[in-house]
Design an enzyme around this catalytic site. Structure first.
Site, PDB file in Angstrom:
ATOM      1  N   ASP A  23       0.631  -0.944  -0.295  1.00  0.00           N
ATOM      2  CA  ASP A  23      -0.110  -0.399  -0.071  1.00  0.00           C
ATOM      3  C   ASP A  23       0.522   1.238  -0.611  1.00  0.00           C
ATOM      4  O   ASP A  23       2.172   1.593   0.703  1.00  0.00           O
ATOM      5  CB  ASP A  23      -0.821  -0.067   1.433  1.00  0.00           C
ATOM      6  N   GLY A  24       0.376   1.941  -0.780  1.00  0.00           N
ATOM      7  CA  GLY A  24       1.519   3.324  -0.515  1.00  0.00           C
ATOM      8  C   GLY A  24       1.988   3.974  -1.819  1.00  0.00           C
ATOM      9  O   GLY A  24       2.740   5.041  -2.131  1.00  0.00           O
ATOM     10  N   ARG A  27       0.584   7.369  -3.046  1.00  0.00           N
ATOM     11  CA  ARG A  27       1.149   9.358  -1.853  1.00  0.00           C
ATOM     12  C   ARG A  27       2.705   8.726  -2.091  1.00  0.00           C
ATOM     13  O   ARG A  27       2.558  10.046  -2.245  1.00  0.00           O
ATOM     14  CB  ARG A  27       0.693   8.181  -0.389  1.00  0.00           C
ATOM     15  N   ARG A  36       0.281   8.967 -10.244  1.00  0.00           N
ATOM     16  CA  ARG A  36       0.309   8.015  -9.490  1.00  0.00           C
ATOM     17  C   ARG A  36       0.817   6.993 -10.203  1.00  0.00           C
ATOM     18  O   ARG A  36       1.776   6.524  -9.499  1.00  0.00           O
ATOM     19  CB  ARG A  36      -1.433   7.947  -8.932  1.00  0.00           C
ATOM     20  N   HIS A  40       2.789   3.159  -8.733  1.00  0.00           N
ATOM     21  CA  HIS A  40       3.312   1.485  -9.421  1.00  0.00           C
ATOM     22  C   HIS A  40       3.994   1.331  -9.788  1.00  0.00           C
ATOM     23  O   HIS A  40       4.720   0.361  -9.496  1.00  0.00           O
ATOM     24  CB  HIS A  40       1.879   1.908 -10.101  1.00  0.00           C
ATOM     25  N   SER A  68      -6.929  -5.626  -6.120  1.00  0.00           N
ATOM     26  CA  SER A  68      -8.084  -5.727  -5.257  1.00  0.00           C
ATOM     27  C   SER A  68      -9.483  -6.035  -6.108  1.00  0.00           C
ATOM     28  O   SER A  68      -9.576  -5.291  -7.550  1.00  0.00           O
ATOM     29  CB  SER A  68      -8.396  -5.567  -3.978  1.00  0.00           C
ATOM     30  N   LEU A 134      11.047 -21.262  -4.171  1.00  0.00           N
ATOM     31  CA  LEU A 134      10.072 -20.070  -3.417  1.00  0.00           C
ATOM     32  C   LEU A 134       8.535 -20.241  -4.278  1.00  0.00           C
ATOM     33  O   LEU A 134       8.062 -20.438  -5.511  1.00  0.00           O
ATOM     34  CB  LEU A 134      10.153 -19.212  -3.308  1.00  0.00           C
ATOM     35  N   ARG A 191       1.672  -5.054   6.032  1.00  0.00           N
ATOM     36  CA  ARG A 191       0.680  -4.580   5.387  1.00  0.00           C
ATOM     37  C   ARG A 191       1.683  -3.043   5.610  1.00  0.00           C
ATOM     38  O   ARG A 191       2.139  -2.564   7.080  1.00  0.00           O
ATOM     39  CB  ARG A 191      -0.598  -3.388   6.076  1.00  0.00           C
ATOM     40  N   SER A 199      -8.775  -5.022   5.322  1.00  0.00           N
ATOM     41  CA  SER A 199      -9.243  -5.180   3.559  1.00  0.00           C
ATOM     42  C   SER A 199      -9.475  -5.948   2.333  1.00  0.00           C
ATOM     43  O   SER A 199      -8.990  -6.140   1.786  1.00  0.00           O
ATOM     44  CB  SER A 199      -7.672  -4.017   1.920  1.00  0.00           C
ATOM     45  N   GLU A 210      -0.069 -13.555  11.835  1.00  0.00           N
ATOM     46  CA  GLU A 210       0.941 -12.845  12.513  1.00  0.00           C
ATOM     47  C   GLU A 210       0.408 -11.353  11.708  1.00  0.00           C
ATOM     48  O   GLU A 210       1.080 -11.866  11.090  1.00  0.00           O
ATOM     49  CB  GLU A 210       1.901 -12.787  13.930  1.00  0.00           C
TER      50      GLU A 210
HETATM   51  C1  FPP Z   1      -0.984  -0.140  -3.956  1.00  0.00           C
HETATM   52  O1  FPP Z   1      -1.166   1.882  -3.854  1.00  0.00           O
HETATM   53  C2  FPP Z   1      -1.167   0.012  -5.429  1.00  0.00           C
HETATM   54  C3  FPP Z   1      -1.786  -1.240  -5.969  1.00  0.00           C
HETATM   55  C4  FPP Z   1      -3.000  -1.786  -5.504  1.00  0.00           C
HETATM   56  C5  FPP Z   1      -2.738  -1.700  -7.277  1.00  0.00           C
HETATM   57  C6  FPP Z   1      -1.578  -1.623  -8.137  1.00  0.00           C
HETATM   58  C7  FPP Z   1      -0.141  -2.501  -7.648  1.00  0.00           C
HETATM   59  C8  FPP Z   1       1.358  -2.350  -8.493  1.00  0.00           C
HETATM   60  C9  FPP Z   1       1.389  -1.975  -9.288  1.00  0.00           C
HETATM   61  C10 FPP Z   1       2.382  -3.095  -7.939  1.00  0.00           C
HETATM   62  C11 FPP Z   1       2.699  -5.065  -8.704  1.00  0.00           C
HETATM   63  C12 FPP Z   1       2.137  -5.114  -9.756  1.00  0.00           C
HETATM   64  C13 FPP Z   1       1.936  -5.697 -10.849  1.00  0.00           C
HETATM   65  C14 FPP Z   1       1.106  -5.571 -11.948  1.00  0.00           C
HETATM   66  C15 FPP Z   1       2.022  -7.565 -10.317  1.00  0.00           C
HETATM   67  P1  FPP Z   1      -2.101   2.701  -3.767  1.00  0.00           P
HETATM   68  O2  FPP Z   1      -1.964   3.372  -5.582  1.00  0.00           O
HETATM   69  O3  FPP Z   1      -3.221   2.054  -3.336  1.00  0.00           O
HETATM   70  O4  FPP Z   1      -1.350   3.599  -3.165  1.00  0.00           O
HETATM   71  P2  FPP Z   1      -2.296   4.816  -2.111  1.00  0.00           P
HETATM   72  O5  FPP Z   1      -3.028   4.227  -0.950  1.00  0.00           O
HETATM   73  O6  FPP Z   1      -1.270   5.274  -1.664  1.00  0.00           O
HETATM   74  O7  FPP Z   1      -2.802   5.253  -2.851  1.00  0.00           O
END
Ligand code: FPP
Length: 249
Positions: A23-24, A27, A36, A40, A68, A134, A191, A199, A210
């Site tokens: 997450d994040g 931001r 944004r 990513h 999600s 893994l 997280r 979530s 844990e």
């Molecule tokens: C999390 O930050 C981002 C996501 C849950 C969506 C995209 C995820 C990725 C690009 C990483 C892995 C991807 C692949 C393609 C394997 P957020 O956008 O929720 O951040 P915020 O809460 O700061 O807005």
């Protein structure tokens, strides 16, 4: 002091399965005045780093919450850019995973994914199915309530057709109908970004997990922050409902 991979690997209490809510990204980008999507892109680099760090520390299963079910409700532009990033990343990384003896799995509703991404992922799953170092589980279009309901539907169908006696439904059978059948429950859920929520992630599977909450935004969550979380896990006592005296025998 730096935590080395061997320190975790040699610890018999290390987690076998780590599940991460990354997450994040958004931001991280906003803080720098960037779009944004730059967050990513950077987030994918962190995924790479944490996959390598997991293999080196002897973690056997790593599950990442990449997208999600609820993320489909984000602005259209962001959703399609994330799907392109997913495709590009899968095309680029699958061979590399295979070279490194990593097995790829996907949980979530694959039917929701664009055809091309689904095909590339399915080929990757097939290519890497016998790898043993893994298992990387990517949660895509994943929602735990959705997963549970899909499992319930399969059981209901079996009862309806007379193949299944409702009295035979137990935790093992139920677990075998989830997307995570064959994957052990997570030992540790991490997280990032200072949010303290589950979530809709692995609700059934997290029964005895844990939790570790890291303040760093996902693109800033590097190997050392990760190893700090793993080390913290090794120092905890898991009781599974028993007393401290019972589990220390
Ligand atoms: C999390 O930050 C981002 C996501 C849950 C969506 C995209 C995820 C990725 C690009 C990483 C892995 C991807 C692949 C393609 C394997 P957020 O956008 O929720 O951040 P915020 O809460 O700061 O807005």
């Amino acid at each position: 002091m730096e935590i080395r991979a061997e320190e975790i690997k040699n610890n018999p209490n290390r987690p076998q399965h780590v599940a991460i809510i990354l997450d994040g990204n958004g931001r991280w980008a906003k803080k720098r005045g960037l779009p944004r999507m730059m967050g990513h892109n950077e987030g994918v680099k962190t995924v790479r780093e944490i996959v390598t760090a997991s293999a080196e520390a002897g973690v056997k299963y790593l599950t990442i919450y990449a997208f999600s079910k609820q993320n489909w409700n984000r602005p259209k532009d962001e959703v399609s850019a994330i799907m392109s990033l997913l495709l590009k990343t899968a095309q680029r990384e699958i061979k590399e995973l295979h070279r490194n003896n990593v097995r790829l799995k996907v949980i979530g509703d694959k039917n929701d994914l664009p055809n091309e991404a689904r095909d590339v992922l399915e080929q990757g799953i097939e290519l890497t199915k016998d790898n043993e170092l893994l298992t990387l589980v990517v949660a895509l279009s994943y929602g735990s309530r959705d997963e549970i309901l899909r499992a319930v539907h399969t059981l209901a169908e079996d009862v309806k057709s007379g193949e299944l006696d409702p009295n035979d439904i137990n935790e093992t059978l139920f677990g075998s109908r989830l997307d995570t059948a064959d994957i052990p429950d997570p030992d540790l859920i991490i997280r990032t970004s200072g949010e303290y929520r589950i979530s809709n992630y692995l609700l059934w599977q997290a029964a005895y997990a844990e939790f570790y909450f890291a303040e760093e935004l996902w693109p800033d969550f590097h190997r050392q922050e990760y190893y700090k979380a793993l080390l913290s896990y090794t120092q905890r006592e898991r009781r599974f409902g028993k007393t401290s005296e019972q589990v220390s025998i």
